[in-house]
Design an enzyme around this catalytic site. Structure first.
Site, mmCIF file in Angstrom:
data_model
loop_
_atom_site.group_PDB
_atom_site.id
_atom_site.type_symbol
_atom_site.label_atom_id
_atom_site.label_comp_id
_atom_site.label_asym_id
_atom_site.label_seq_id
_atom_site.Cartn_x
_atom_site.Cartn_y
_atom_site.Cartn_z
ATOM 1 C CD GLN A 54 -3.300 -4.692 6.258
ATOM 2 O OE1 GLN A 54 -3.159 -3.721 5.522
ATOM 3 N NE2 GLN A 54 -3.978 -5.771 5.885
ATOM 4 C CG ASP A 89 -9.703 -0.897 4.436
ATOM 5 O OD1 ASP A 89 -9.372 -1.136 3.254
ATOM 6 O OD2 ASP A 89 -9.016 -1.224 5.423
ATOM 7 C CE LYS A 121 -3.734 -2.572 2.002
ATOM 8 N NZ LYS A 121 -4.479 -3.045 3.178
#
Ligand code: NDP
Length: 282
Positions: free
Chosen positions: A96, A119, A52
């Site tokens: 994460q 997300d 990322k």
């Protein structure tokens, strides 16, 4: 022979478009910024976080990296998220997953401001998708729709079958296909006759989490088959939830693994971060 849907090529095209957009934003004095938080040293998480960061660098998005120790308390993590929520220079926040077991994942997801929830996991983002309001969409299913559209597959009026009903793939996938006017059926482990349902599909999206389970006997001739699964087989080679060799001769179009859905997830995350900057300016 089925036409391959090339996720690598399509994700590269999306990243190039984003790079141009970010560069013209920079010329206008606007910087796009993503904050990435990792708690602990899970190996797979470190790989994802690193990928990322690399994608941000490539596109020109500033990335802030917070690598917290495994023993970080939930309150400490929530407090960091709170600070990033308040920081106007941060457009997107990503924690994460998974977080260590002593931290409540739902509380973490809900702590992220919906405006920065790149997300798309916050209940408000999921609710907005289900009632057709603007909001961030979970990156993997958004990537599947982008793959279909950019490969010229019309979704409207098609029989779409999704195998899997997880919160991050199956459910948002079904809602997105519905938003695109597909006729959508969702299958799961309690579906009575899986093959009977999947053989109706014009578009079959497989997110079942079982290596190479879906062979040609599940697929209608000429169907478009999208394989979300990622696994390592006994020879440590990447494979999907679909038995590619069996399904490829039956399908009209199919995604490979690797090089299908996988590269799209990060491209859609980058897209969400750039969109977040735009939404926060309004
Ligand atoms: P989950 O394990 O959370 O969900 C699997 C779903 O499949 C569940 O809804 C389950 O049903 C259903 N299922 C399991 N076995 C059967 C069966 N025999 N018949 C019918 N349905 C079944 O997985 P995820 O949604 O998180 O991920 C799915 C796959 O996608 C995995 O291979 C994962 O690695 C991959 N993935 C890939 C990503 C990418 O970037 N390409 C991102 C995220 C995931 P039930 O609900 O009844 O248990």
């Amino acid at each position: 022979m089925a036409q391959l849907i090339d996720g690598k090529q399509i994700s590269t095209a999306i990243k190039e478009e984003l790079k141009e957009k970010v560069s013209s934003l920079k010329e206008a004095g606007r910087e796009v910024c993503l904050a990435v938080i990792q708690v602990g040293d899970d190996k797979a998480s470190s790989v994802y976080v690193n990928n990322k960061k690399k994608a941000c660098e490539y596109i020109g998005i500033r990335s802030l990296s917070y690598h917290l120790p495994e023993e970080t308390k939930e309150e400490e993590l929530l407090s960091l998220i709170g600070k990033l929520n308040e920081d106007a220079s941060v457009n997107g926040i990503l924690v994460q997953l998974p977080v260590p077991a002593h931290i409540d994942e739902d509380r973490v997801i809900q702590a992220i401001a919906p405006m920065k929830d790149v997300d798309g996991f916050h209940p408000q983002s999921v609710g907005a998708l289900s009632i057709g309001q603007p909001g961030f969409v979970s990156c993997t299913p958004a990537g599947v729709v982008a793959l279909l559209k950019r490969s010229g597959v019309a979704i409207e009026g098609k029989e779409c079958v999704v195998i899997g009903r997880s919160n991050i793939v199956g459910k948002p996938m079904a809602l997105l296909l519905l938003r695109e006017n597909g006729t959508v059926t969702v299958c799961h482990s309690k579906t009575a006759d899986l093959k009977e349902v999947t053989k109706r599909a014009d578009i079959l999206v497989v997110a079942i989490g079982r290596p190479q389970m879906i062979d040609a006997s599940y697929v209608k001739k000429g169907a478009v088959v999208i394989d979300v699964g990622i696994h390592r087989d006994e020879n440590n080679k990447l494979c999907g939830d679909v038995d590619f060799a069996s399904v490829e001769p039956v399908a009209s179009m199919i995604t490979p693994v690797p090089g299908g859905v996988g590269p799209m997830t990060i491209a859609m995350l980058m897209n969400n971060v750039v969109e977040a900057e735009g939404m926060q300016r309004v």
